[in-house]
Design a protein around this motif. Structure first.
Motif, mmCIF file in Angstrom:
data_model
loop_
_atom_site.group_PDB
_atom_site.id
_atom_site.type_symbol
_atom_site.label_atom_id
_atom_site.label_comp_id
_atom_site.label_asym_id
_atom_site.label_seq_id
_atom_site.Cartn_x
_atom_site.Cartn_y
_atom_site.Cartn_z
ATOM 1 N N ARG A 1 -13.102 6.064 -6.465
ATOM 2 C CA ARG A 1 -12.210 6.070 -5.492
ATOM 3 C C ARG A 1 -12.416 4.946 -4.326
ATOM 4 N NH1 ARG A 1 -10.719 11.346 -3.379
ATOM 5 N NH2 ARG A 1 -8.825 11.007 -2.009
ATOM 6 N N THR A 2 -11.385 4.288 -4.040
ATOM 7 C CA THR A 2 -11.521 3.017 -3.289
ATOM 8 C C THR A 2 -10.773 3.233 -1.994
ATOM 9 O OG1 THR A 2 -11.630 1.750 -5.179
ATOM 10 C CG2 THR A 2 -10.949 0.579 -3.111
ATOM 11 N N VAL A 3 -11.294 3.024 -0.813
ATOM 12 C CA VAL A 3 -10.789 3.043 0.441
ATOM 13 C C VAL A 3 -10.624 1.618 1.005
ATOM 14 C CG1 VAL A 3 -11.080 3.806 2.866
ATOM 15 C CG2 VAL A 3 -11.652 5.412 1.014
ATOM 16 N N SER A 4 -9.442 1.188 1.175
ATOM 17 C CA SER A 4 -9.134 0.044 1.926
ATOM 18 C C SER A 4 -8.942 0.035 3.535
ATOM 19 C CB SER A 4 -8.128 -1.037 1.133
ATOM 20 O OG SER A 4 -8.626 -1.017 -0.339
ATOM 21 N N ALA B 1 -2.644 -4.716 14.558
ATOM 22 C CA ALA B 1 -2.166 -3.871 13.648
ATOM 23 C C ALA B 1 -3.080 -3.372 12.287
ATOM 24 C CB ALA B 1 -0.790 -4.212 12.859
ATOM 25 N N ALA B 2 -3.394 -2.346 12.022
ATOM 26 C CA ALA B 2 -4.201 -1.809 10.890
ATOM 27 C C ALA B 2 -3.424 -0.448 10.173
ATOM 28 C CB ALA B 2 -5.437 -1.506 11.520
ATOM 29 N N PHE B 3 -4.136 -0.628 8.747
ATOM 30 C CA PHE B 3 -3.598 0.549 8.073
ATOM 31 C C PHE B 3 -4.840 0.825 7.300
ATOM 32 C CE2 PHE B 3 -2.089 -2.799 5.162
ATOM 33 C CZ PHE B 3 -2.814 -2.515 3.984
ATOM 34 N N LEU B 4 -4.917 2.075 6.826
ATOM 35 C CA LEU B 4 -6.085 2.573 5.622
ATOM 36 C C LEU B 4 -5.195 3.130 4.518
ATOM 37 C CD1 LEU B 4 -9.079 4.714 6.235
ATOM 38 C CD2 LEU B 4 -7.528 5.386 4.478
ATOM 39 N N HIS B 5 -5.900 2.563 3.376
ATOM 40 C CA HIS B 5 -5.226 2.896 2.042
ATOM 41 C C HIS B 5 -6.373 3.638 1.274
ATOM 42 C CE1 HIS B 5 -3.786 1.975 -2.381
ATOM 43 N NE2 HIS B 5 -3.001 2.885 -1.780
ATOM 44 N N ASP B 6 -6.218 4.869 0.850
ATOM 45 C CA ASP B 6 -7.048 5.594 0.256
ATOM 46 C C ASP B 6 -6.636 5.871 -1.307
ATOM 47 O OD1 ASP B 6 -8.940 7.429 -0.906
ATOM 48 O OD2 ASP B 6 -9.068 8.748 1.010
ATOM 49 N N ALA B 7 -7.356 5.458 -2.537
ATOM 50 C CA ALA B 7 -6.962 5.820 -3.659
ATOM 51 C C ALA B 7 -7.747 6.022 -4.748
ATOM 52 C CB ALA B 7 -6.504 3.969 -4.200
ATOM 53 N N SER C 1 -5.340 16.027 -12.558
ATOM 54 C CA SER C 1 -4.319 15.232 -12.020
ATOM 55 C C SER C 1 -4.902 14.121 -11.033
ATOM 56 C CB SER C 1 -3.316 15.909 -11.281
ATOM 57 O OG SER C 1 -2.302 15.128 -10.588
ATOM 58 N N THR C 2 -4.518 12.972 -11.051
ATOM 59 C CA THR C 2 -4.917 11.948 -10.127
ATOM 60 C C THR C 2 -3.853 11.278 -9.543
ATOM 61 O OG1 THR C 2 -5.373 10.217 -11.744
ATOM 62 C CG2 THR C 2 -7.248 11.866 -10.990
ATOM 63 N N ASP C 3 -2.955 12.101 -8.913
ATOM 64 C CA ASP C 3 -1.902 11.276 -8.526
ATOM 65 C C ASP C 3 -1.854 10.624 -7.233
ATOM 66 O OD1 ASP C 3 -0.212 14.359 -6.915
ATOM 67 O OD2 ASP C 3 -1.844 13.123 -6.419
ATOM 68 N N GLY C 4 -0.872 9.668 -6.823
ATOM 69 C CA GLY C 4 -0.890 9.167 -5.568
ATOM 70 C C GLY C 4 -1.736 7.953 -5.309
ATOM 71 N N THR C 5 -0.976 7.025 -4.777
ATOM 72 C CA THR C 5 -1.722 5.713 -4.312
ATOM 73 C C THR C 5 -1.759 5.458 -2.941
ATOM 74 O OG1 THR C 5 0.374 4.298 -4.509
ATOM 75 C CG2 THR C 5 -0.934 4.425 -6.517
ATOM 76 N N ASP C 6 -0.903 6.269 -2.434
ATOM 77 C CA ASP C 6 -0.888 6.100 -1.065
ATOM 78 C C ASP C 6 -1.560 7.225 -0.133
ATOM 79 O OD1 ASP C 6 2.650 7.067 -0.236
ATOM 80 O OD2 ASP C 6 0.770 8.068 -1.234
ATOM 81 N N GLY C 7 -1.969 8.234 -0.810
ATOM 82 C CA GLY C 7 -3.089 9.231 -0.442
ATOM 83 C C GLY C 7 -2.202 10.179 0.432
ATOM 84 N N ALA D 1 0.680 -1.123 0.060
ATOM 85 C CA ALA D 1 -0.031 -0.161 -0.071
ATOM 86 C C ALA D 1 0.717 1.330 0.091
ATOM 87 C CB ALA D 1 -0.982 -0.113 1.203
ATOM 88 N N GLY D 2 2.136 1.343 0.310
ATOM 89 C CA GLY D 2 3.008 2.400 0.020
ATOM 90 C C GLY D 2 3.392 3.047 1.513
ATOM 91 N N LEU D 3 2.996 2.112 2.545
ATOM 92 C CA LEU D 3 3.288 2.625 3.778
ATOM 93 C C LEU D 3 4.502 2.144 4.369
ATOM 94 C CD1 LEU D 3 -0.657 2.465 5.014
ATOM 95 C CD2 LEU D 3 0.613 4.629 4.277
ATOM 96 N N ALA D 4 5.015 3.032 5.213
ATOM 97 C CA ALA D 4 6.262 2.375 6.119
ATOM 98 C C ALA D 4 5.737 1.273 6.929
ATOM 99 C CB ALA D 4 6.860 3.470 6.671
ATOM 100 N N SER D 5 6.465 0.210 6.963
ATOM 101 C CA SER D 5 5.804 -1.086 7.851
ATOM 102 C C SER D 5 6.140 -0.354 9.429
ATOM 103 C CB SER D 5 6.823 -2.089 7.436
ATOM 104 O OG SER D 5 6.534 -3.420 8.234
ATOM 105 N N SER D 6 5.044 -0.784 9.990
ATOM 106 C CA SER D 6 5.135 -0.450 11.435
ATOM 107 C C SER D 6 5.415 -2.033 12.235
ATOM 108 C CB SER D 6 3.795 0.160 11.831
ATOM 109 O OG SER D 6 2.649 -1.171 11.568
ATOM 110 N N THR D 7 5.656 -3.012 11.484
ATOM 111 C CA THR D 7 5.789 -4.370 12.030
ATOM 112 C C THR D 7 7.022 -4.857 11.595
ATOM 113 O OG1 THR D 7 4.283 -5.452 10.413
ATOM 114 C CG2 THR D 7 3.105 -4.885 12.321
#
Length: 308
Positions: free
Chosen positions: A258-261, A241-247, A205-211, A139-145
């Motif tokens: 728009r998809t929010v996971s 552990a959890a994360f949110l991805h807004d694309a 523009s519709t940049d960004g996959t990690d929001g 998802a493009g997030l820095a791992s917290s685990t």
């Protein structure tokens, strides 16, 4: 009588051989003082819930606007959902819903994955943590685990839906870069270099996959202040552990999609909630804040259900 000593000698030899065999059979080959390996504890969950019955009807009515106004048979079909195809319901299950309203189309999917470690030195929870960490990284997030000892095993790789999303996200990032935003090394757009919000109705523009870029929300063709829209991020107080991805995505002149996971892990189960909206008109943009809020509310409800 001359043969008695010979018989006694033969009997002694037989007894000696038997004693030697018994010694080997009882562990003569094992080394004294060798450490005993204690198997890692199993995960908390041995079964998974029925996915198409995991979301309360009241929440489905809120998540799928327009479905409640359908005729009885059509309404029941929407709320019943469609079970995901799986060949091992003890390990992975899912369900999908879709509702078409005059102003937009909403879709919802949930997936439950029960992770089992086949390495006696690695617990089910640690293996599940590795699976979760790979999804977070995708998802493009820095791992917290911290990935477990079996982090390189293939079974923890993202599923096909995640792979497809990642591929599409890379293409959207490239389009956003061409529109004026500068891409960073991890593929996300640098909001400081973008001259306009990524979710503009004009579709510049519709940049960004990690929001992490500026995003717009709101319905009825309006937009909200980009500062009011939270980016993709690690979540607190949801499972272990959890994360949110807004694309947000846009293809040509079509309406924004728009998809929010929301992905979370609780013990040895990894849960994924995907909630998406596509407005009927290209002048409208999905409300990111609403999608994020409802996706998180459902994820927390599913976490409570698993804990019961």
């Amino acid at each position: 009588m001359a043969y008695v000593p010979g018989v006694a000698l033969l009997a002694a030899l037989v007894v000696g051989c038997s004693a030697g065999s018994d010694s080997n059979a009882t562990g003569a080959d094992s080394k004294a003082g060798s450490p005993t390996v204690t198997p890692a504890p199993p995960g908390k969950y041995e079964t998974l819930p029925a996915p198409c019955r995991a979301v309360p009807r009241g929440m489905l009515k809120d998540l799928l606007p327009g479905a409640a106004e359908l005729p009885g048979d059509q309404q029941e079909k929407v709320f019943r959902g469609s079970a995901s195809v799986t060949y091992d319901t003890d390990r992975k299950v899912g369900c999908d819903w879709k509702s078409d309203a005059p102003d937009s189309t909403r879709s919802l999917s949930i997936d439950f994955e029960r992770v089992v470690s086949y390495d006696p030195s690695v617990s089910d929870d640690d293996r599940a943590d590795t699976v979760y960490a790979k999804k977070e990284k995708a998802a493009g997030l820095a791992s917290s685990t911290t990935p477990g000892p079996d982090a390189e095993k293939d079974s923890g790789a993202p599923d096909e839906k995640e792979k497809g999303k990642g591929k599409g996200a890379d293409e959207d990032t490239a389009k956003g870069t061409a529109g004026g935003a500068t891409a960073s090394s991890d593929g996300s757009a640098d909001p400081s270099s973008s001259s306009s919000p990524s979710g503009k109705a004009s579709g510049d523009s519709t940049d960004g996959t990690d929001g992490t870029s500026e995003a717009t929300g709101g319905g009825e063709g309006g937009s909200t202040d980009p500062e009011d829209v939270l980016p993709s991020r690690v979540l607190d107080n949801l499972g272990d552990a959890a994360f949110l991805h807004d694309a947000p995505t846009r293809a040509g002149s079509t309406a924004q999609h728009r998809t929010v996971s929301v992905v979370f892990r609780t013990s040895n189960v990894v849960v994924t909630v995907r909630y998406a909206e596509q407005p009927a008109l290209i002048t409208q943009v999905p409300d990111s804040g609403e999608l994020q809020e409802k996706a998180q509310a459902l994820a927390r409800k599913l976490a409570e259900t698993l804990s019961e």
